[in-house]
Design a protein around this motif. Sequence first.
Motif, PDB file in Angstrom:
ATOM      1  N   ILE A   8       0.868  -1.059   0.278  1.00  0.00           N
ATOM      2  CA  ILE A   8      -0.101  -0.077   0.286  1.00  0.00           C
ATOM      3  C   ILE A   8       0.792   1.360  -0.096  1.00  0.00           C
ATOM      4  N   VAL A   9       0.769   2.238  -0.889  1.00  0.00           N
ATOM      5  CA  VAL A   9       1.413   3.346  -1.466  1.00  0.00           C
ATOM      6  C   VAL A   9       1.372   4.388  -0.480  1.00  0.00           C
ATOM      7  N   VAL A  10       1.905   5.378   0.201  1.00  0.00           N
ATOM      8  CA  VAL A  10       1.568   6.370   0.881  1.00  0.00           C
ATOM      9  C   VAL A  10       1.679   7.315   0.661  1.00  0.00           C
ATOM     10  N   ASP A  11       1.367   8.989  -0.506  1.00  0.00           N
ATOM     11  CA  ASP A  11       1.902   9.821  -0.648  1.00  0.00           C
ATOM     12  C   ASP A  11       2.209  11.390   0.715  1.00  0.00           C
ATOM     13  N   GLN A  16      10.712   9.266   4.977  1.00  0.00           N
ATOM     14  CA  GLN A  16      11.203   8.706   6.298  1.00  0.00           C
ATOM     15  C   GLN A  16      10.689   8.645   7.565  1.00  0.00           C
ATOM     16  N   LYS A  17      10.055  10.285   7.973  1.00  0.00           N
ATOM     17  CA  LYS A  17       9.738  10.226   9.081  1.00  0.00           C
ATOM     18  C   LYS A  17       8.255   9.500   9.357  1.00  0.00           C
ATOM     19  N   LEU A  18       7.362   9.309   8.334  1.00  0.00           N
ATOM     20  CA  LEU A  18       6.330   8.636   7.872  1.00  0.00           C
ATOM     21  C   LEU A  18       6.282   7.321   8.040  1.00  0.00           C
ATOM     22  N   ALA A  19       7.186   6.712   7.561  1.00  0.00           N
ATOM     23  CA  ALA A  19       7.994   5.599   8.167  1.00  0.00           C
ATOM     24  C   ALA A  19       8.264   5.217   8.900  1.00  0.00           C
ATOM     25  N   GLU A  20       8.821   6.113  10.163  1.00  0.00           N
ATOM     26  CA  GLU A  20       9.425   5.322  11.126  1.00  0.00           C
ATOM     27  C   GLU A  20       8.319   6.182  11.711  1.00  0.00           C
ATOM     28  N   PHE A  21       7.029   6.171  12.177  1.00  0.00           N
ATOM     29  CA  PHE A  21       6.063   6.068  12.258  1.00  0.00           C
ATOM     30  C   PHE A  21       5.203   5.535  12.312  1.00  0.00           C
ATOM     31  N   TRP A  22       4.773   4.959  11.369  1.00  0.00           N
ATOM     32  CA  TRP A  22       4.183   4.038  11.139  1.00  0.00           C
ATOM     33  C   TRP A  22       4.700   2.664  10.783  1.00  0.00           C
ATOM     34  N   ALA A  23       6.093   1.884  11.467  1.00  0.00           N
ATOM     35  CA  ALA A  23       6.762   1.174  12.279  1.00  0.00           C
ATOM     36  C   ALA A  23       6.899   1.001  13.074  1.00  0.00           C
ATOM     37  N   GLN A  24       6.830   1.896  14.166  1.00  0.00           N
ATOM     38  CA  GLN A  24       7.019   2.048  15.604  1.00  0.00           C
ATOM     39  C   GLN A  24       5.714   1.758  16.179  1.00  0.00           C
ATOM     40  N   ALA A  25       4.734   2.458  14.732  1.00  0.00           N
ATOM     41  CA  ALA A  25       2.893   2.511  15.305  1.00  0.00           C
ATOM     42  C   ALA A  25       2.385   0.630  15.226  1.00  0.00           C
ATOM     43  N   LEU A  26       3.418   0.736  14.596  1.00  0.00           N
ATOM     44  CA  LEU A  26       2.667  -1.516  13.629  1.00  0.00           C
ATOM     45  C   LEU A  26       4.110  -2.434  14.384  1.00  0.00           C
ATOM     46  N   PRO A  52       0.418  -6.716   3.883  1.00  0.00           N
ATOM     47  CA  PRO A  52       0.649  -6.050   2.788  1.00  0.00           C
ATOM     48  C   PRO A  52       1.533  -5.405   2.939  1.00  0.00           C
ATOM     49  N   ALA A  53       3.230  -4.840   2.597  1.00  0.00           N
ATOM     50  CA  ALA A  53       4.343  -3.659   3.084  1.00  0.00           C
ATOM     51  C   ALA A  53       3.403  -2.494   2.484  1.00  0.00           C
ATOM     52  N   LEU A  54       4.030  -1.560   3.509  1.00  0.00           N
ATOM     53  CA  LEU A  54       3.840  -0.289   3.280  1.00  0.00           C
ATOM     54  C   LEU A  54       4.171   0.012   2.472  1.00  0.00           C
ATOM     55  N   MET A  55       4.498   1.391   1.558  1.00  0.00           N
ATOM     56  CA  MET A  55       5.743   2.208   1.099  1.00  0.00           C
ATOM     57  C   MET A  55       4.979   3.159   0.839  1.00  0.00           C
ATOM     58  N   PHE A  56       6.078   4.341   1.646  1.00  0.00           N
ATOM     59  CA  PHE A  56       6.499   6.002   1.891  1.00  0.00           C
ATOM     60  C   PHE A  56       6.901   6.599   0.404  1.00  0.00           C
ATOM     61  N   ILE A  57       6.269   7.489  -0.326  1.00  0.00           N
ATOM     62  CA  ILE A  57       6.643   7.732  -0.829  1.00  0.00           C
ATOM     63  C   ILE A  57       6.663   9.038  -1.232  1.00  0.00           C
ATOM     64  N   MET A 109      -7.765   9.564  14.210  1.00  0.00           N
ATOM     65  CA  MET A 109      -6.755  10.110  14.696  1.00  0.00           C
ATOM     66  C   MET A 109      -5.691  10.420  13.057  1.00  0.00           C
ATOM     67  N   ARG A 110      -5.217  11.309  13.367  1.00  0.00           N
ATOM     68  CA  ARG A 110      -4.107  11.528  12.073  1.00  0.00           C
ATOM     69  C   ARG A 110      -2.452  11.325  12.245  1.00  0.00           C
ATOM     70  N   ASP A 111      -1.876  10.786  10.754  1.00  0.00           N
ATOM     71  CA  ASP A 111      -0.893  10.718  10.981  1.00  0.00           C
ATOM     72  C   ASP A 111       0.022  11.485  11.305  1.00  0.00           C
ATOM     73  N   PRO A 112       1.528  11.871  11.759  1.00  0.00           N
ATOM     74  CA  PRO A 112       2.009  13.245  11.375  1.00  0.00           C
ATOM     75  C   PRO A 112       2.037  13.836  10.398  1.00  0.00           C
ATOM     76  N   GLU A 113       1.557  13.439   9.320  1.00  0.00           N
ATOM     77  CA  GLU A 113       1.116  14.705   8.055  1.00  0.00           C
ATOM     78  C   GLU A 113      -0.191  14.232   7.713  1.00  0.00           C
ATOM     79  N   GLY A 114      -1.049  13.556   8.697  1.00  0.00           N
ATOM     80  CA  GLY A 114      -2.057  14.214   8.173  1.00  0.00           C
ATOM     81  C   GLY A 114      -3.981  13.246   8.168  1.00  0.00           C
ATOM     82  N   ASN A 115      -3.085  12.329   8.033  1.00  0.00           N
ATOM     83  CA  ASN A 115      -3.541  10.934   7.108  1.00  0.00           C
ATOM     84  C   ASN A 115      -4.312  10.485   8.088  1.00  0.00           C
TER      85      ASN A 115
END
Length: 126
Positions: A8-11, A16-26, A52-57, A109-115
């Motif tokens: 699942i790709v997240v724009d 790096q920052k958003l991947a780290e948030f989700w890595a810690q969350a999950l 599924p993997a998460l990809m942050f672009i 909730m919202r992640d650090p980028e507002g998703n």
Amino acid sequence: MPLSIAQIVVDCADAQKLAEFWAQALGRPVDPDAGPDFATIGHGASTTGSAPALMFIKVPEPKHGKNRLHFDLAARHVPHWQDEVDRLLALGATRVDEHQAFGWHWVTMRDPEGNEFDLGAGAATP
């Protein structure tokens, strides 16, 4: 041959920052092959049968409006799901609202980028 979701790709503005948030969350590590404009969590998951993997672009345009797709997280194995809400807030999430509908109770909730994402607490209390 049936298809499967590889990732699942997240724009985002800061991959790096958003991947780290989700890595810690999950509780899943950021993959070591990250670059300056992308990062993944669980790359190759489609071949192992796991989530599924998460990809942050990194993309140039900012997020606008409500998500068309969001994650629903479950806190089934946490005795006090509020602890998970507090943990996500400490990681950088923000609380949007709390709901009881359709027989379920959850916090938006919202992640650090507002998703937006939801943390389900389970069945709603009568």
